[in-house]
Design an enzyme around this catalytic site. Sequence first.
Site, PDB file in Angstrom:
ATOM      1  N   CYS A   1       1.751   0.692  -8.920  1.00  0.00           N
ATOM      2  CA  CYS A   1       2.792   1.263  -7.788  1.00  0.00           C
ATOM      3  C   CYS A   1       4.188   1.240  -8.661  1.00  0.00           C
ATOM      4  CB  CYS A   1       3.055  -0.007  -6.833  1.00  0.00           C
ATOM      5  SG  CYS A   1       3.265  -1.634  -7.460  1.00  0.00           S
TER       6      CYS A   1
ATOM      7  N   GLY B   1       1.915   2.565   5.313  1.00  0.00           N
ATOM      8  CA  GLY B   1       3.170   1.647   5.712  1.00  0.00           C
ATOM      9  C   GLY B   1       3.637   2.261   6.910  1.00  0.00           C
TER      10      GLY B   1
ATOM     11  N   GLY C   1       0.732  -1.203  -0.052  1.00  0.00           N
ATOM     12  CA  GLY C   1      -0.058   0.135   0.075  1.00  0.00           C
ATOM     13  C   GLY C   1       0.927   1.271  -0.182  1.00  0.00           C
TER      14      GLY C   1
ATOM     15  N   GLU D   1       5.336  -3.484   1.300  1.00  0.00           N
ATOM     16  CA  GLU D   1       5.760  -3.110  -0.149  1.00  0.00           C
ATOM     17  C   GLU D   1       4.938  -1.663  -0.654  1.00  0.00           C
ATOM     18  OE1 GLU D   1       7.376  -5.005  -2.203  1.00  0.00           O
ATOM     19  OE2 GLU D   1       7.859  -6.568  -0.840  1.00  0.00           O
TER      20      GLU D   1
ATOM     21  N   THR E   1       2.926   4.563   1.043  1.00  0.00           N
ATOM     22  CA  THR E   1       4.074   4.931   2.156  1.00  0.00           C
ATOM     23  C   THR E   1       3.674   5.488   3.696  1.00  0.00           C
ATOM     24  OG1 THR E   1       5.670   5.373   0.288  1.00  0.00           O
ATOM     25  CG2 THR E   1       6.273   5.961   2.537  1.00  0.00           C
TER      26      THR E   1
HETATM   27  P1  NAD Z   1      -3.531   2.039   1.134  1.00  0.00           P
HETATM   28  O1  NAD Z   1      -2.266   2.186   1.980  1.00  0.00           O
HETATM   29  O2  NAD Z   1      -4.434   3.187   1.308  1.00  0.00           O
HETATM   30  O3  NAD Z   1      -4.258   0.519   1.812  1.00  0.00           O
HETATM   31  C1  NAD Z   1      -3.501  -0.701   1.592  1.00  0.00           C
HETATM   32  C2  NAD Z   1      -4.096  -1.661   2.784  1.00  0.00           C
HETATM   33  O4  NAD Z   1      -3.805  -0.911   4.071  1.00  0.00           O
HETATM   34  C3  NAD Z   1      -5.621  -1.538   2.731  1.00  0.00           C
HETATM   35  O5  NAD Z   1      -6.203  -3.175   2.843  1.00  0.00           O
HETATM   36  C4  NAD Z   1      -6.376  -0.894   3.920  1.00  0.00           C
HETATM   37  O6  NAD Z   1      -7.547  -1.223   4.412  1.00  0.00           O
HETATM   38  C5  NAD Z   1      -5.402  -0.828   4.681  1.00  0.00           C
HETATM   39  N1  NAD Z   1      -4.998   0.350   5.482  1.00  0.00           N
HETATM   40  C6  NAD Z   1      -5.373   1.587   4.920  1.00  0.00           C
HETATM   41  N2  NAD Z   1      -5.105   2.458   5.961  1.00  0.00           N
HETATM   42  C7  NAD Z   1      -4.819   2.004   7.023  1.00  0.00           C
HETATM   43  C8  NAD Z   1      -4.574   2.289   8.472  1.00  0.00           C
HETATM   44  N3  NAD Z   1      -4.404   3.293   8.883  1.00  0.00           N
HETATM   45  N4  NAD Z   1      -4.063   1.271   9.348  1.00  0.00           N
HETATM   46  C9  NAD Z   1      -4.342  -0.029   8.862  1.00  0.00           C
HETATM   47  N5  NAD Z   1      -4.303  -0.464   7.727  1.00  0.00           N
HETATM   48  C10 NAD Z   1      -4.762   0.611   6.806  1.00  0.00           C
HETATM   49  O7  NAD Z   1      -3.155   1.744  -0.177  1.00  0.00           O
HETATM   50  P2  NAD Z   1      -3.875   1.640  -1.731  1.00  0.00           P
HETATM   51  O8  NAD Z   1      -4.360   3.047  -1.768  1.00  0.00           O
HETATM   52  O9  NAD Z   1      -4.687   0.431  -1.541  1.00  0.00           O
HETATM   53  O10 NAD Z   1      -2.574   1.332  -2.747  1.00  0.00           O
HETATM   54  C11 NAD Z   1      -2.204   2.485  -3.290  1.00  0.00           C
HETATM   55  C12 NAD Z   1      -0.667   2.546  -2.760  1.00  0.00           C
HETATM   56  O11 NAD Z   1      -0.139   1.330  -2.778  1.00  0.00           O
HETATM   57  C13 NAD Z   1       0.297   3.386  -3.970  1.00  0.00           C
HETATM   58  O12 NAD Z   1       1.018   4.301  -2.875  1.00  0.00           O
HETATM   59  C14 NAD Z   1       1.028   2.232  -4.596  1.00  0.00           C
HETATM   60  O13 NAD Z   1       2.127   2.851  -4.992  1.00  0.00           O
HETATM   61  C15 NAD Z   1       1.449   1.348  -3.453  1.00  0.00           C
HETATM   62  N6  NAD Z   1       1.492   0.025  -3.942  1.00  0.00           N
HETATM   63  C16 NAD Z   1       2.790  -0.750  -3.794  1.00  0.00           C
HETATM   64  C17 NAD Z   1       2.734  -1.732  -4.476  1.00  0.00           C
HETATM   65  C18 NAD Z   1       4.308  -2.482  -4.237  1.00  0.00           C
HETATM   66  O14 NAD Z   1       4.085  -3.753  -4.665  1.00  0.00           O
HETATM   67  N7  NAD Z   1       5.233  -2.086  -3.531  1.00  0.00           N
HETATM   68  C19 NAD Z   1       1.871  -2.487  -5.089  1.00  0.00           C
HETATM   69  C20 NAD Z   1       0.535  -1.679  -5.256  1.00  0.00           C
HETATM   70  C21 NAD Z   1       0.353  -0.452  -4.608  1.00  0.00           C
END
Ligand code: NAD
Length: 472
Positions: free
Chosen positions: A261, A210, A205, A227, A207
């Site tokens: 991503c 993360g 997800g 990731e 940064t």
């Molecule tokens: P996100 O960070 O919003 O959410 C990802 C997951 O985290 C979801 O399951 C969500 O329910 C959970 N989540 C969200 N906020 C949370 C919190 N405060 N506490 C605990 N869990 C929480 O990410 P997204 O919008 O789904 O994806 C987009 C981002 O992910 C972009 O920045 C993209 O670059 C990155 N990404 C990275 C990779 C990689 O392999 N490195 C792959 C795909 C996406």
Amino acid sequence: MTVNPTGAPPAPRAPGPAGPLADVLARLREVQASGRTRPLPWRQAQLRGIERLVTEREGEIAASLARDLGRSAPEAWLGDIASTAGEAAFARKHLHRWTKRQKVRLPLMHLPGSGWVQYEPLGVVLVIGPWNYPVYLTLAPLVAAVAAGNCAVVKPSEVAPATSALLARLIPEYLDREAVVVVEGDAATTQELLALGFDHALFTGGTETGSKIMAAAAPTLTPVTLELGGKSPVIVTRDADLGVAARRIAMGKLLNSGQTCISPDYVLVERAVRAELVDRIVAAVARFRGGSPGEGLPIVNERHFDRLTGYLEATLGTVVTGGSANRASSTMHPTVIVNPDPNEPVMSAEIFGPILPVLEVSDVDEAIRFVRARPKPLALYVFSESLSRARRIVDAVPAGGAVVNHVAMHCLVPQLPFGGVGPSGMGAYHGKWGFQQLSHRKAVLSKTARPDLKLLYPPYTRRALAVLRRLF
Ligand code: NAD
């Protein structure tokens, strides 16, 4: 010192809080402790289950991706189905070799004896998935988890609700339902899960999220693989094949409306070839869109739509194609912006949408300095006909991974580790790297009872110490 008067093996962790999620975790811990997930046939059956899930249910998966993300069937196949099946099949074929214990050569003073590293399951792994490739980026981490013999809790993204519901229905059909459990929910559910403490959490997800995941994992010392995202630059040198560069950059940017991503975030191109590259990118975008602007590309939700249109409103660069968006249908036309201000919003945050800024630089060194002055990206792309120049750039720019003369393809090579560095992530997976990431490397030294050198036991005489100093 702790004393265990019963002689029984200690519980893996102190009992956690009560509640339905705690019960789920407790049951998984029991399954894990029973040893059922360790044998190779169990692991291979789960991997085959993942392959079968995505291939047999391709139609339903494509339909749920279309509903959540407006994704076309070919993109669903490429991004979520073929990619997942490939990762699972690769692990299934190589698992036997990966799980072999690795013998090490012992130094003379440790002989007779033998030493090796054996890979052991960590226990129960939490997989937290994103919405942008909600099948691939949820099931590929699960491939690593089950290949390593772990039980798993899978938390798909609530932002892709149809796909989350589908995974919750299909995973128990194809995998051992007592060892792999899907928990649907949002950020609060993820926080609740993390508070229980896992043996590892693999998060994909943004940064910012993360760092929240890492903070939530800290109290239970749950190790994390993160990731994350970032602005992945493309550097195009004056000697590049500009036609190929333009097609590949445009293709990478259009994929999933740029919501990838490892999408090429922005381009740095040597001044001498900037105009030609931009013309070719604009032409490639038009060709890939069937020659007419038509409908824009789907953007996942209002929040992201507003963020992206905000970038367009604030730009000081020249929009050479696209630039329009439709709020009612949540779509945006692919947009190329030439020479935006390096400090404006589109150049400050990860774009994650169909906007491509192209900035000219005087030479390769300026491009290197530009990227190095910013947070370490997830991927770096270099287009050059000179392999030595490309290698120089790859060596000079820190990034999670790099591709020369293409974009994003490294993620489909299971022989390569996939992961970020610094703010783009920590830890890596795919192929044996994922297996190792979710295994414990147990170091084993096996000694014989004889000979039993008295030198090693106290009290140490001067002579014994002198010998020991020479030996160790
Ligand atoms: P996100 O960070 O919003 O959410 C990802 C997951 O985290 C979801 O399951 C969500 O329910 C959970 N989540 C969200 N906020 C949370 C919190 N405060 N506490 C605990 N869990 C929480 O990410 P997204 O919008 O789904 O994806 C987009 C981002 O992910 C972009 O920045 C993209 O670059 C990155 N990404 C990275 C990779 C990689 O392999 N490195 C792959 C795909 C996406």
